[in-house]
Design a protein around this motif. Structure first.
Motif, PDB file in Angstrom:
ATOM      1  N   GLU A 264      93.256  83.356  90.448  1.00 40.28           N
ATOM      2  CA  GLU A 264      92.244  82.704  89.841  1.00 40.28           C
ATOM      3  C   GLU A 264      91.075  83.562  88.892  1.00 40.28           C
ATOM      4  O   GLU A 264      90.318  83.083  88.419  1.00 40.28           O
ATOM      5  CB  GLU A 264      91.646  81.454  90.463  1.00 40.28           C
ATOM      6  CG  GLU A 264      92.753  80.425  90.946  1.00 40.28           C
ATOM      7  CD  GLU A 264      91.933  79.317  91.678  1.00 40.28           C
ATOM      8  OE1 GLU A 264      90.558  79.261  91.770  1.00 40.28           O
ATOM      9  OE2 GLU A 264      92.634  78.359  92.337  1.00 40.28           O
ATOM     10  N   GLY A 265      91.194  84.757  89.450  1.00 41.09           N
ATOM     11  CA  GLY A 265      90.216  85.827  88.891  1.00 41.09           C
ATOM     12  C   GLY A 265      89.258  86.383  89.869  1.00 41.09           C
ATOM     13  O   GLY A 265      88.677  87.184  89.563  1.00 41.09           O
ATOM     14  N   VAL A 266      89.489  85.970  91.120  1.00 41.43           N
ATOM     15  CA  VAL A 266      88.299  86.719  92.182  1.00 41.43           C
ATOM     16  C   VAL A 266      88.951  87.855  92.158  1.00 41.43           C
ATOM     17  O   VAL A 266      90.134  88.216  92.564  1.00 41.43           O
ATOM     18  CB  VAL A 266      88.458  85.514  93.101  1.00 41.43           C
ATOM     19  CG1 VAL A 266      87.380  86.175  94.411  1.00 41.43           C
ATOM     20  CG2 VAL A 266      87.931  84.010  93.009  1.00 41.43           C
ATOM     21  N   LYS A 267      87.969  89.001  92.617  1.00 39.36           N
ATOM     22  CA  LYS A 267      88.153  90.031  92.714  1.00 39.36           C
ATOM     23  C   LYS A 267      88.192  90.449  94.121  1.00 39.36           C
ATOM     24  O   LYS A 267      87.484  89.822  94.920  1.00 39.36           O
ATOM     25  CB  LYS A 267      87.067  91.078  92.052  1.00 39.36           C
ATOM     26  CG  LYS A 267      87.003  90.939  90.512  1.00 39.36           C
ATOM     27  CD  LYS A 267      88.143  91.409  89.811  1.00 39.36           C
ATOM     28  CE  LYS A 267      88.205  91.062  88.408  1.00 39.36           C
ATOM     29  NZ  LYS A 267      89.210  91.481  87.963  1.00 39.36           N
ATOM     30  N   PRO A 268      88.963  91.517  94.655  1.00 39.66           N
ATOM     31  CA  PRO A 268      88.821  91.707  96.153  1.00 39.66           C
ATOM     32  C   PRO A 268      87.792  92.222  96.367  1.00 39.66           C
ATOM     33  O   PRO A 268      87.071  93.052  95.950  1.00 39.66           O
ATOM     34  CB  PRO A 268      90.144  92.856  96.277  1.00 39.66           C
ATOM     35  CG  PRO A 268      90.996  92.592  94.989  1.00 39.66           C
ATOM     36  CD  PRO A 268      90.168  92.092  93.788  1.00 39.66           C
ATOM     37  N   GLY A 269      87.249  91.627  97.666  1.00 39.38           N
ATOM     38  CA  GLY A 269      86.096  92.075  98.194  1.00 39.38           C
ATOM     39  C   GLY A 269      84.759  91.573  97.744  1.00 39.38           C
ATOM     40  O   GLY A 269      83.687  91.884  98.507  1.00 39.38           O
ATOM     41  N   ASP A 270      85.026  90.677  96.654  1.00 42.57           N
ATOM     42  CA  ASP A 270      83.887  90.047  96.178  1.00 42.57           C
ATOM     43  C   ASP A 270      83.461  88.863  96.962  1.00 42.57           C
ATOM     44  O   ASP A 270      84.045  87.917  97.225  1.00 42.57           O
ATOM     45  CB  ASP A 270      84.119  89.620  94.634  1.00 42.57           C
ATOM     46  CG  ASP A 270      82.743  88.966  94.080  1.00 42.57           C
ATOM     47  OD1 ASP A 270      81.828  89.104  94.727  1.00 42.57           O
ATOM     48  OD2 ASP A 270      82.962  88.511  92.758  1.00 42.57           O
ATOM     49  N   LEU A 271      82.180  88.991  97.836  1.00 46.55           N
ATOM     50  CA  LEU A 271      81.831  87.896  98.678  1.00 46.55           C
ATOM     51  C   LEU A 271      80.794  87.116  98.123  1.00 46.55           C
ATOM     52  O   LEU A 271      80.206  85.992  98.562  1.00 46.55           O
ATOM     53  CB  LEU A 271      81.256  88.601  99.885  1.00 46.55           C
ATOM     54  CG  LEU A 271      82.048  89.628 100.792  1.00 46.55           C
ATOM     55  CD1 LEU A 271      81.176  89.842 102.010  1.00 46.55           C
ATOM     56  CD2 LEU A 271      83.283  88.531 101.230  1.00 46.55           C
ATOM     57  N   GLY A 272      80.390  87.304  96.623  1.00 48.07           N
ATOM     58  CA  GLY A 272      79.379  86.453  95.904  1.00 48.07           C
ATOM     59  C   GLY A 272      78.046  86.533  96.512  1.00 48.07           C
ATOM     60  O   GLY A 272      77.151  85.672  96.144  1.00 48.07           O
ATOM     61  N   TRP A 273      77.530  87.637  96.998  1.00 47.19           N
ATOM     62  CA  TRP A 273      76.135  87.939  97.611  1.00 47.19           C
ATOM     63  C   TRP A 273      75.303  88.058  96.491  1.00 47.19           C
ATOM     64  O   TRP A 273      74.069  87.468  96.423  1.00 47.19           O
ATOM     65  CB  TRP A 273      76.281  88.878  98.485  1.00 47.19           C
ATOM     66  CG  TRP A 273      76.787  88.819  99.767  1.00 47.19           C
ATOM     67  CD1 TRP A 273      77.333  87.698 100.319  1.00 47.19           C
ATOM     68  CD2 TRP A 273      76.857  89.868 100.887  1.00 47.19           C
ATOM     69  NE1 TRP A 273      77.657  87.851 101.517  1.00 47.19           N
ATOM     70  CE2 TRP A 273      77.457  89.178 101.811  1.00 47.19           C
ATOM     71  CE3 TRP A 273      76.334  91.216 101.168  1.00 47.19           C
ATOM     72  CZ2 TRP A 273      77.688  89.812 103.175  1.00 47.19           C
ATOM     73  CZ3 TRP A 273      76.817  91.723 102.208  1.00 47.19           C
ATOM     74  CH2 TRP A 273      77.195  90.963 103.423  1.00 47.19           C
TER      75      TRP A 273
END
Length: 711
Positions: free
Chosen positions: A620-629
């Motif tokens: 769905e487009g979420v990047k690896p390692g992106d935790l949304g902080w």
């Protein structure tokens, strides 16, 4: 004969066949049968005109002449029958002769195709079909089934064995006697490899009998084939018992269950090997090691290493202390240490002399005259490089071997003591502290000479010049200089881009699956993938996720090591038991069970959130390692929603990519650094720190004493 498409060679009737009388009789009988039965097949029928025409056409295509029409009289049939009979006799005789002539030269060749096992169960992420030794190359389906059955059997045994290594110490052993006749109780059997020494002979016979019954009668694998087993072709490891008595009907569910069992068995085989090795090294079961803090078998004198402690011997001095990275003293006793020390001294002395020999001739000159008058070889003709070995004649090598043999013979009496000064006969002259000081200096100088000699020889081989020649000509770098290969006018970066070489390894091509662009799709991609993981592009996001997760944990761990060793901690924290400040590995063993359970719960909840919101959302487009902080960061694509507090910091895309590259570099450095910190902690018993130690040296605390006491 034209109706059957038979063609008889004009020379076949003359082929002799007297060498096979049996075949001649058979040929005569075949010809007679053809003569008598020919009319039965050649009776003219009106409804067969079309088929007869087709057969005539077939004969014409085969090169035979055919009549203009179909015979309609019985007389023609009789003549056709006679012709067919004669042709049958002649053809049979020809075939018999041809068989006798060519039978010895005829061979049968059967070609089989190798079985493709890449689609079998077990070829799964991340390695897919992994067969580094090549067991499946050129094998058949039966060979694969046999190996798969063996793999399943060993995996199931190791799963049970791994449980058996842990269960008795965690939940306790049975009460009562294992062998009443020998007074052996269950609690007398240790949990580990040493349990095999407690089993009596009758017990081993019972174990072997039970194993034999399982192998042949109860759960015999039907895929082995051969006498005493079953036919080939059955499914490996399938005993017909089902999954806990239930037959799985869904093919996808069944494949998932079988894959899970296979992977758990593989993990259990590796785990069991590690448990047995650790058990053998330490003499303790895994639970005993964890409870006693005996994590490292190299620094606490337990297990096999309790036999002899080489860390107290001469040579274990600052800054490395006792340094044995290759484990040369593993499983060894004092005699082995003395042998290794003798070899260390011998190689060190040779390298000290060799290092001098690589430098002195070019600095102070060579001897005048001839090294070998008979060969016309002068001292000046011998270079101060490794090429000198090609100048030595055979007689010279014999003299060298003779001197070496005499020295080795002397070593039988005094292997490490040549007296002081050397070779003067004053053996045993030095005693006490003076002797230890000079021996330590010799050991350290020999170690330095071995490293220096290796570097000098390598530099000599790369440049073709002696060490002094390199210094006098300024060619200290073998890759850039007058003797190095010219790089041309193009820069290294342009040359690398033209030949598509890796940024991290300039001599190697870019691995498959990587772009070699540090600011590309995967920031930090410098073309480094020696194991070829990037070939599976579907798993590249997961690999980046794992790299970032491990790197972030190691950055925190390096910081935690530093905080722990500096003493900046709460003691006691949560628990009333104090923890060690100088040895983080030992401190980990002092954490109570409830503390470890809390740690595992936090890790499990974090990993579940990461899987549900990041790993499963790559599509769905979420990047690896992106935790949304940082919700405002220009990460691109869909952002996960962090369940905790967030912060806001705006970045430009270039600045954001630079921050990601810095994080990746620090993460990779932290993974390497933390590994070395753990190794140093395990070897020395003290945890390293990022902060230098400013403790007062020993010589500064005592007036007039400028020599450390340990030397």
């Amino acid at each position: 004969s034209s109706h059957f498409g038979l063609s008889v060679s004009p020379t076949s009737a003359a082929d002799p066949a007297p060498s096979m009388p049996a075949m001649s009789k058979f040929s005569t009988a075949a010809g007679t049968a053809a003569l008598l039965g020919g009319s039965a097949f050649l009776v003219p029928q009106q409804q067969g005109l079309s088929s007869g025409a087709n057969r005539n056409q077939e004969v014409q295509l085969r090169g035979r002449q055919s009549s203009s029409g179909i015979a309609s009289t019985h007389g023609t049939s009789v003549f056709s029958a006679l012709g067919l009979g004669a042709a049958g006799v002649v053809t049979a005789a020809a075939l018999a002769g041809r068989r006798s002539a060519n039978g010895a030269n005829r061979s049968i060749q059967v070609s089989t195709c190798a079985y493709d096992a890449s689609n079998e169960i077990g070829a799964c992420d991340p390695l897919l079909f992994w067969d580094p030794i090549g067991f499946c190359e050129g094998g058949s389906k039966e060979d694969f089934d046999r190996r798969r059955a063996v793999e399943l059997k060993h995996g199931r045994l190791c799963m049970l064995a791994s449980i058996g290594m842990l269960w008795p110490d965690v939940f306790g052993k049975f009460d009562g006697y294992l062998s009443p006749s020998q007074g052996l109780r269950f609690e007398d059997v240790p949990s580990g490899i040493y349990a095999v020494t407690k089993v009596p002979l009758e017990g081993w016979l019972q174990i072997l009998l039970l194993a034999g019954l399982i192998e042949t009668k109860l759960f015999g694998d039907k895929s082995f084939g051969g006498p005493g087993f079953a036919k080939y072709g059955a499914e490996p490891g399938n005993f017909g018992t089902g999954y806990w008595g239930r037959r799985i009907q869904d093919p996808a569910e069944r494949r998932l269950k079988l894959t899970t069992e296979l992977n758990n068995g593989r993990l259990a085989m590796v785990a069991m090997a590690g448990l047995l090795i650790q058990n053998g090294l330490t003499g303790q079961s895994p639970i005993d090691q964890w409870q006693s803090g005996h994590i490292s078998p190299f620094n606490d004198g337990q297990g096999y290493f309790a036999q002899f402690d080489p860390s107290q011997e001469l040579g274990a001095c600052p800054p490395l202390g006792y340094w044995d990275p290759f484990g040369m003293m593993a499983f060894q006793d004092e005699a082995k240490f003395r042998r290794n020390r003798e070899l260390e001294l011998k190689h060190g002395r040779i390298c000290m002399a060799a290092t001098i020999g690589m430098i002195v001739p070019d600095l102070f000159g060579r001897f005048d005259g001839y090294l070998s008058p008979s060969m016309g070889l002068k001292f000046a003709d011998v270079p101060s490089t490794i090429d000198a070995i090609y100048k030595v004649p055979v007689a010279g090598w014999l003299q060298i071997f003779a001197i070496a043999g005499a020295l080795e013979a002397k070593n039988q009496a005094f292997p490490m003591d040549y007296g002081w000064p050397a070779f003067t006969g004053n053996v045993g002259k030095l005693q006490g502290k003076e002797r230890e000081s000079k021996l330590l200096a010799e050991i350290n100088n020999g170690r330095l000479a071995m490293v220096a000699m290796a570097a000098i020889v390598a530099q000599n081989g790369a440049t073709g010049q002696s060490l002094v020649e390199q210094f006098t000509t300024g060619n200290l770098n073998p890759f850039v200089g007058g003797y190095a290969r010219k790089e041309g006018t193009a820069s290294r970066v342009a040359l690398r881009a033209k030949s598509e070489l890796s940024t991290s390894l300039p001599w190697a091509p870019v691995p498959e699956g990587l772009t070699n662009k540090p600011f590309g799709e995967y920031v930090g991609d410098v073309g480094f993938d020696p194991l070829g993981f990037a070939r599976n592009k579907r798993l590249l996001p997961w690999y980046r996720e794992a790299e970032l997760a491990h790197g972030r944990v190691c950055m925190l761990a390096v910081l935690g090591y530093t905080v722990q060793t500096s003493g900046a901690k709460w003691e006691p924290f949560i628990t009333r038991y104090p923890t060690d400040s100088s040895d983080p590995l030992k401190a980990a063993t002092q954490v109570p069970i409830i503390g470890w359970l809390q740690i595992l719960v936090v890790i499990a909840l974090s990993e579940l959130w990461r899987y549900e919101n990041v790993i499963s959302k790559y599509g769905e487009g979420v990047k690896p390692g992106d935790l949304g902080w940082n919700p405002t960061a220009p990460a691109g694509g869909k952002r996960p929603k962090w369940f905790g507090p967030t912060f806001t910091a705006r970045y430009e895309p270039e600045e954001w990519n630079l921050m990601k590259l810095r994080e990746m570099k620090h993460a990779r450095l932290a993974m390497l650094g933390f590994g070395f910190m753990v190794c140093q902690n395990a070897a020395s018993g003290r945890g390293p720190s990022l902060f230098p130690s400013f403790s007062t040296p020993e010589y500064a605390s005592q007036v007039g004493d400028f020599v450390p006491k340990g030397l």
